[in-house]
Design an enzyme around this catalytic site. Structure first.
Site, short mmCIF file in Angstrom:
data_model
loop_
_atom_site.label_atom_id
_atom_site.label_comp_id
_atom_site.label_asym_id
_atom_site.label_seq_id
_atom_site.Cartn_x
_atom_site.Cartn_y
_atom_site.Cartn_z
N ASP A 22 0.84 -1.18 0.00
CA ASP A 22 0.00 0.00 0.00
C ASP A 22 0.88 1.24 0.00
OD1 ASP A 22 0.87 -0.30 2.61
OD2 ASP A 22 -1.07 0.06 3.52
N TYR B 10 2.88 4.73 0.89
CA TYR B 10 3.51 5.21 2.11
C TYR B 10 2.50 6.04 2.90
CZ TYR B 10 7.98 4.01 -0.11
OH TYR B 10 9.03 3.35 -0.72
N PHE C 287 6.52 1.90 -4.06
CA PHE C 287 7.90 2.07 -3.59
C PHE C 287 8.48 3.44 -3.91
CE2 PHE C 287 7.59 -2.60 -4.07
CZ PHE C 287 7.80 -2.96 -2.75
N HIS D 132 10.58 -9.43 1.01
CA HIS D 132 10.23 -8.02 0.81
C HIS D 132 11.42 -7.15 1.21
CE1 HIS D 132 8.07 -4.19 1.46
NE2 HIS D 132 7.17 -4.68 0.61
#
Length: 214
Positions: free
Chosen positions: A59, A61, A72, A178
């Site tokens: 999701d 930031y 990202f 991740h």
């Protein structure tokens, strides 16, 4: 609520007629990130036929001023860098010997890298707060559309990997931990995804991605 005029052929996905109205109703009157006009920025920037690489995030930031609709990626001038992208750049430095000076990844998108979150909104300061709002149906439909031709898939973490379980065998699929601080040392670092993707693209007769610089 949302302006869908810039979606191009993504706008044909059933999600926009079937599921989006209930999400819009749930968001009405709420504060959320990224700003409304940037929620679909990833899809607006990379059309299906132009997508060569898909990177799935979770999701946006949750810190106001960071998210701008690309997974990202963060707004130019964001300091310090969000921790996930900082780790992505550390791996890039190890893999390629250099990394970007800005957290803004629009130059990736402009080369056909779709940076898609599986939830496109989040409440400020509440990570994961819209994970069950219904956005995952859009992710499933995008994945199905992109499964139709060979592409490179970077599936970082079990959440992203869950959307790529049934992909056709002709794709390049890179599955690792991740890049978050909690898991990057469990297999993300040392995975060399950027050089691997570029070698695969060249093997397909395509230009490699310029990961560093415009």
């Amino acid at each position: 609520m949302f302006d869908l005029s810039r979606l191009g052929t993504w706008g044909d996905l059933p999600f926009f007629a079937d599921a989006l109205p209930s999400i819009e109703a749930a968001l009405a009157g709420q504060q959320f990130l990224p700003p409304e006009h940037q929620v679909f920025a990833a899809l607006e920037r990379v059309q299906p036929e132009d997508c060569r690489v898909l990177i799935l995030g979770q999701d946006p930031y949750p810190t106001p001023g960071h998210a701008h609709g690309l997974a990202f990626s963060a707004e130019e001038g964001t300091t310090p860098f969000p921790k996930s992208i900082l780790n992505i750049f550390k791996e890039m430095e190890s893999d390629l010997g250099e990394n970007p000076s800005s957290p803004d990844l629009h130059h990736w998108a402009d080369q056909g890298v779709l940076l898609l979150n599986t939830a496109l909104t989040v409440r400020p300061h509440e990570a994961g707060s819209h994970a069950k709002l219904g956005w995952s149906e859009l992710t499933r439909q995008v994945v199905a559309r992109l499964d139709e031709a060979p592409r490179a898939w970077l599936l970082w973490g079990k959440h992203a990997q869950g959307f790529g379980q049934d992909l056709a065998a002709y794709h390049l699929k890179i599955e690792t931990a991740h890049p978050s601080p909690l898991s990057a040392y469990r297999g993300f670092f040392g995975s060399r995804p950027f050089s691997t993707v570029n070698q695969w693209l060249m093997d397909q007769g395509q230009e490699p991605i310029t990961w560093v610089g415009a």
